[in-house]
Design an enzyme around this catalytic site. Structure first.
Site, PDB file in Angstrom:
ATOM      1  N   TYR A   7      -0.126  16.243  -3.834  1.00  0.00           N
ATOM      2  CA  TYR A   7       0.246  17.600  -3.427  1.00  0.00           C
ATOM      3  C   TYR A   7       1.229  18.107  -4.499  1.00  0.00           C
ATOM      4  O   TYR A   7       2.399  17.717  -4.494  1.00  0.00           O
ATOM      5  CB  TYR A   7       0.917  17.456  -2.062  1.00  0.00           C
ATOM      6  CG  TYR A   7       1.351  18.661  -1.278  1.00  0.00           C
ATOM      7  CD1 TYR A   7       1.176  19.960  -1.714  1.00  0.00           C
ATOM      8  CD2 TYR A   7       1.945  18.469  -0.028  1.00  0.00           C
ATOM      9  CE1 TYR A   7       1.585  21.028  -0.925  1.00  0.00           C
ATOM     10  CE2 TYR A   7       2.358  19.528   0.760  1.00  0.00           C
ATOM     11  CZ  TYR A   7       2.172  20.803   0.307  1.00  0.00           C
ATOM     12  OH  TYR A   7       2.588  21.849   1.088  1.00  0.00           O
ATOM     13  N   GLU A  36      -4.500  32.645   7.906  1.00  0.00           N
ATOM     14  CA  GLU A  36      -4.824  31.379   7.244  1.00  0.00           C
ATOM     15  C   GLU A  36      -5.076  30.272   8.264  1.00  0.00           C
ATOM     16  O   GLU A  36      -4.224  29.990   9.103  1.00  0.00           O
ATOM     17  CB  GLU A  36      -3.627  31.027   6.348  1.00  0.00           C
ATOM     18  CG  GLU A  36      -3.915  30.006   5.303  1.00  0.00           C
ATOM     19  CD  GLU A  36      -2.748  29.877   4.308  1.00  0.00           C
ATOM     20  OE1 GLU A  36      -2.222  30.897   3.825  1.00  0.00           O
ATOM     21  OE2 GLU A  36      -2.357  28.734   4.043  1.00  0.00           O
ATOM     22  N   ARG A  85      -0.476  30.809   9.379  1.00  0.00           N
ATOM     23  CA  ARG A  85       0.399  31.876   8.896  1.00  0.00           C
ATOM     24  C   ARG A  85      -0.421  33.112   8.553  1.00  0.00           C
ATOM     25  O   ARG A  85      -1.646  33.033   8.396  1.00  0.00           O
ATOM     26  CB  ARG A  85       1.212  31.426   7.681  1.00  0.00           C
ATOM     27  CG  ARG A  85       0.388  30.929   6.514  1.00  0.00           C
ATOM     28  CD  ARG A  85       1.298  30.325   5.426  1.00  0.00           C
ATOM     29  NE  ARG A  85       0.516  29.738   4.350  1.00  0.00           N
ATOM     30  CZ  ARG A  85       1.024  29.076   3.325  1.00  0.00           C
ATOM     31  NH1 ARG A  85       2.327  28.915   3.206  1.00  0.00           N
ATOM     32  NH2 ARG A  85       0.245  28.566   2.395  1.00  0.00           N
ATOM     33  N   ARG A 137       9.916  18.575   1.367  1.00  0.00           N
ATOM     34  CA  ARG A 137       9.765  19.787   0.558  1.00  0.00           C
ATOM     35  C   ARG A 137      10.692  20.902   1.046  1.00  0.00           C
ATOM     36  O   ARG A 137      11.025  21.797   0.290  1.00  0.00           O
ATOM     37  CB  ARG A 137       8.316  20.305   0.636  1.00  0.00           C
ATOM     38  CG  ARG A 137       7.281  19.407   0.014  1.00  0.00           C
ATOM     39  CD  ARG A 137       5.874  19.883   0.356  1.00  0.00           C
ATOM     40  NE  ARG A 137       5.623  21.258   0.000  1.00  0.00           N
ATOM     41  CZ  ARG A 137       5.272  21.688  -1.218  1.00  0.00           C
ATOM     42  NH1 ARG A 137       5.137  20.824  -2.199  1.00  0.00           N
ATOM     43  NH2 ARG A 137       5.062  22.965  -1.448  1.00  0.00           N
ATOM     44  N   ASP A 178       3.086  21.170  -6.840  1.00  0.00           N
ATOM     45  CA  ASP A 178       3.407  22.583  -7.069  1.00  0.00           C
ATOM     46  C   ASP A 178       3.019  22.941  -8.506  1.00  0.00           C
ATOM     47  O   ASP A 178       2.861  22.065  -9.362  1.00  0.00           O
ATOM     48  CB  ASP A 178       4.905  22.817  -6.853  1.00  0.00           C
ATOM     49  CG  ASP A 178       5.264  22.782  -5.374  1.00  0.00           C
ATOM     50  OD1 ASP A 178       4.379  23.042  -4.540  1.00  0.00           O
ATOM     51  OD2 ASP A 178       6.431  22.492  -5.053  1.00  0.00           O
ATOM     52  N   ARG A 201      -7.510  18.775   3.112  1.00  0.00           N
ATOM     53  CA  ARG A 201      -7.576  19.933   3.985  1.00  0.00           C
ATOM     54  C   ARG A 201      -8.120  21.099   3.176  1.00  0.00           C
ATOM     55  O   ARG A 201      -7.795  21.247   1.989  1.00  0.00           O
ATOM     56  CB  ARG A 201      -6.188  20.301   4.517  1.00  0.00           C
ATOM     57  CG  ARG A 201      -5.534  19.220   5.323  1.00  0.00           C
ATOM     58  CD  ARG A 201      -6.261  18.872   6.585  1.00  0.00           C
ATOM     59  NE  ARG A 201      -6.106  19.877   7.625  1.00  0.00           N
ATOM     60  CZ  ARG A 201      -6.738  19.836   8.791  1.00  0.00           C
ATOM     61  NH1 ARG A 201      -7.600  18.859   9.045  1.00  0.00           N
ATOM     62  NH2 ARG A 201      -6.546  20.775   9.710  1.00  0.00           N
ATOM     63  N   ARG A 211      19.582  24.362   5.621  1.00  0.00           N
ATOM     64  CA  ARG A 211      20.824  24.907   5.051  1.00  0.00           C
ATOM     65  C   ARG A 211      21.818  25.281   6.142  1.00  0.00           C
ATOM     66  O   ARG A 211      21.426  25.812   7.181  1.00  0.00           O
ATOM     67  CB  ARG A 211      20.508  26.147   4.217  1.00  0.00           C
ATOM     68  CG  ARG A 211      19.597  25.854   3.053  1.00  0.00           C
ATOM     69  CD  ARG A 211      19.927  26.768   1.885  1.00  0.00           C
ATOM     70  NE  ARG A 211      18.929  26.586   0.847  1.00  0.00           N
ATOM     71  CZ  ARG A 211      17.832  27.323   0.756  1.00  0.00           C
ATOM     72  NH1 ARG A 211      17.620  28.321   1.598  1.00  0.00           N
ATOM     73  NH2 ARG A 211      16.961  27.086  -0.194  1.00  0.00           N
TER      74      ARG A 211
HETATM   75  N1  UDP Z   1       5.992  23.225   7.873  1.00  0.00           N
HETATM   76  C1  UDP Z   1       6.115  23.384   9.244  1.00  0.00           C
HETATM   77  N2  UDP Z   1       6.451  24.615   9.734  1.00  0.00           N
HETATM   78  C2  UDP Z   1       6.631  25.689   8.942  1.00  0.00           C
HETATM   79  C3  UDP Z   1       6.503  25.526   7.533  1.00  0.00           C
HETATM   80  C4  UDP Z   1       6.171  24.283   7.042  1.00  0.00           C
HETATM   81  O1  UDP Z   1       5.926  22.448  10.006  1.00  0.00           O
HETATM   82  O2  UDP Z   1       6.908  26.783   9.469  1.00  0.00           O
HETATM   83  C5  UDP Z   1       5.630  21.877   7.376  1.00  0.00           C
HETATM   84  C6  UDP Z   1       4.112  21.729   7.234  1.00  0.00           C
HETATM   85  O3  UDP Z   1       3.756  20.395   7.552  1.00  0.00           O
HETATM   86  C7  UDP Z   1       3.900  22.018   5.777  1.00  0.00           C
HETATM   87  C8  UDP Z   1       5.142  21.397   5.136  1.00  0.00           C
HETATM   88  O4  UDP Z   1       6.178  21.668   6.089  1.00  0.00           O
HETATM   89  O5  UDP Z   1       2.712  21.449   5.300  1.00  0.00           O
HETATM   90  C9  UDP Z   1       5.503  21.940   3.772  1.00  0.00           C
HETATM   91  O6  UDP Z   1       5.665  23.344   3.856  1.00  0.00           O
HETATM   92  P1  UDP Z   1       5.407  24.302   2.619  1.00  0.00           P
HETATM   93  O7  UDP Z   1       5.875  25.654   2.987  1.00  0.00           O
HETATM   94  O8  UDP Z   1       5.963  23.665   1.412  1.00  0.00           O
HETATM   95  O9  UDP Z   1       3.800  24.294   2.580  1.00  0.00           O
HETATM   96  P2  UDP Z   1       2.784  25.042   1.570  1.00  0.00           P
HETATM   97  O10 UDP Z   1       3.285  26.447   1.368  1.00  0.00           O
HETATM   98  O11 UDP Z   1       2.721  24.210   0.317  1.00  0.00           O
HETATM   99  O12 UDP Z   1       1.505  25.018   2.352  1.00  0.00           O
END
Ligand code: UDP
Length: 383
Positions: A348, A300, A279, A173, A350, A249, A177
Site C-alpha cells: 500500500y 465510493e 466516502r 497511517r 502513497d 480491494r 492530535r
Molecule cells: N479509516 C477509518 N475511518 C476513516 C478513515 C480511515 O477506519 O474515517 C481507516 C481505514 O481502514 C483506512 C485506513 O484508516 O483504510 C487508512 O485511511 P486513509 O485515509 O489513509 O485511506 P486511503 O485514503 O488511502 O484510502
C-alpha cells in the site's frame, strides 16, 4: 551497445524509472495495458462541468522528502492544498483525523490538550502491549468508543474483513492530535497539481529516449529482447497466478453531478457499516483555486477484486503472508527483471513513496551497471 529497457506500466513507478534511465542514455520502452498513462493517478476534466476529476479516486500529494517534492514540482505547477476530511457518524459531522475538536465533540467536553490526552489515555486498553492488528492498535491508542464510531465500520467496508485480521500499519497511517489541527497529513509538503496528475506523468515521459505504447499487454516471450525489465504490474499476475491470487480491494465509483455545492468539502467519510459506501468525494474541492457552479461527486464503494477488476489496495491480510512469501521467493529466482511499485511489490504505497523508490531503483540500476553487478528482483524490502 546497450539493449533496450522495457518498463511495464506507465504509472509513477514506471515513468520515473523510465525518465532517470533515459537521462543516462538508455533507450526505454514503456508499455501499459490501459489506453492512458498515469495509472490510478490519472485525472481528466469532466466534459460537461469542466471539473478536474480524479478518475480512480482522490489523490493528494504530500511528502516529507525534499528530493521528491522538487522532482514533482519540476513537472507541474503545484498549488497549495491542505486535505481536510470530514466524517458523518450517528447523524453528526466530525472532523478527521481524530483531533481535539473530534474528541470534544464526541465526548461532549471542552478538554484542553492535556485533559484530552489524559482522557484518551484512560480509554486505551493498556493490557495490549505490542499491538499487531488494526483492532489492537485502535483499542490500545484511542479506545473502544472512538474505534467503534470512526474505524470499525469504515474498515470493515473498506477492507471486507474484521480489523482484527488486518495489520496495525493501516491505522498507523492516521495521526491522532491533541490540538485543533485538522490537516489530514503530517507531512511538510502538500499540494495539488494545477492541471491534475496526467500532465505530470506525460511530462516525466516526455524524453527523446522514451517511447510509450498504450493498450499493450506484456508479452513474456519478448523478455530476451531487453537488457532489463521493470515490472509494475501485479506480482502474482506475472506468474499467471499459478500459486493462487493475492488479495486486492477494488473500488466502484458511482459518479453523479450536482447543480451547486453538494457537500461543501472534498472528502466526507461515512464510517457506519449500515451505509454501503465508504466516502463521497466532491472533486471541485480538490482544485479550490477554480470556480465551478456545478459539481462532480463520486460515491465510493469497496469490494474484493475479482479477475476482471482493477486492483487498488493490496490487502496484506495477516493470513496471506505465506502466499506472498512464495511469490517473493519465485520472483527472486527471476533474472533481468525488477518488480516495482504498488502492484509489483504488493504494498500500500502513497505517491511520494512510489516516486522515491523509483528514483532509488533507477539509481541502483545505473550504479550496478557501472560496477558490473546484477540488478536484484526487488530494489526494496517487499516483506
Ligand atoms: N479509516 C477509518 N475511518 C476513516 C478513515 C480511515 O477506519 O474515517 C481507516 C481505514 O481502514 C483506512 C485506513 O484508516 O483504510 C487508512 O485511511 P486513509 O485515509 O489513509 O485511506 P486511503 O485514503 O488511502 O484510502
Amino acid at each position: 551497445m546497450n539493449k533496450n529497457i522495457l518498463i511495464v506500466g506507465a504509472g509513477f513507478s514506471g515513468a520515473v524509472i523510465a525518465r532517470e534511465l533515459a537521462e543516462e542514455n538508455y533507450k526505454v520502452k514503456v508499455i501499459d495495458s490501459r489506453s492512458h498513462i498515469a495509472g490510478n493517478c490519472y485525472s481528466e476534466r469532466d466534459e460537461q462541468t469542466k471539473v478536474m476529476v480524479h478518475t480512480y479516486g482522490p489523490h493528494i500529494f504530500h511528502t516529507d522528502n525534499q528530493q521528491v517534492w522538487e522532482f514533482i514540482c519540476n513537472h507541474c505547477e503545484m498549488m497549495p492544498y491542505t486535505n481536510r476530511v470530514k466524517a458523518t457518524v450517528a447523524g453528526q459531522v466530525f472532523s478527521l483525523p481524530i483531533n481535539l475538536h473530534t474528541i470534544n465533540q464526541f465526548f461532549k467536553k471542552t478538554c484542553s490538550p492535556d485533559e484530552a490526552k489524559k482522557l484518551i489515555e484512560s480509554k486505551g486498553d493498556v493490557s495490549i502491549i505490542d499491538p499487531k492488528t488494526f483492532e489492537e492498535q485502535a483499542l490500545r491508542f484511542v479506545g473502544k468508543e472512538l474505534y467503534e464510531a470512526f474505524f470499525k465500520g469504515y474498515t470493515i467496508k473498506q477492507w471486507g474483513m474484521n480489523p482484527s485480521e488486518l495489520p496495525a500499519s493501516i491505522l498507523k497511517r492516521l495521526p491522532v492530535r491533541f490540538n485543533y489541527d485538522d490537516n489530514y497529513f503530517n507531512h511538510k509538503y502538500q499540494g495539488m497539481p494545477r492541471e491534475g496528475y496526467t500532465p505530470i506523468v506525460a511530462s516525466i515521459l516526455n524524453h527523446k529516449n522514451i517511447s510509450v505504447e498504450l493498450d499493450t499487454e506484456y508479452d513474456p516471450s519478448s523478455k530476451n529482447n531487453y537488457e532489463h525489465i521493470f515490472f509494475s504490474g501485479p506480482l502474482d499476475g506475472y506468474f499467471n497466478y499459478d500459486l493462487g491470487r493475492l488479495g486486492y480491494r477494488t473500488l466502484d465509483f458511482e459518479k453523479f453531478t450536482y447543480n451547486g455545492d453538494y457537500q461543501g468539502c472534498a472528502v466526507m467519510n461515512y464510517c457506519e457499516l449500515e451505509i454501503p459506501y465508504t466516502r463521497i468525494t466532491e472533486h471541485k474541492y480538490f482544485s479550490p483555486w477554480e470556480k465551478h457552479d456545478s459539481s462532480v461527486c463520486y460515491r465510493e464503494y469497496s469490494r474484493l477484486c475479482s479477475e476482471k477488476d482493477t486492483p487498488y489496495y493490496p490487502i496484506r491480510q495477516m493470513g496471506e503472508m505465506s502466499l506472498l512469501e512464495k511469490y517473493l521467493n519465485k520472483a527472486e529466482m527471476e533474472e533481468d527483471i525488477t518488480f516495482i511499485g504498488r502492484l509489483g511489490t504488493y504494498r500500500y504505497l502513497d505517491m511520494d513513496v512510489t516516486i522515491l523508490e523509483a528514483l532509488n531503483t533507477a539509481e541502483m540500476f545505473i550504479n550496478n551497471k557501472k560496477e558490473g553487478k546484477k540488478m536484484p528482483s526487488f530494489a526494496v524490502d517487499a516483506r
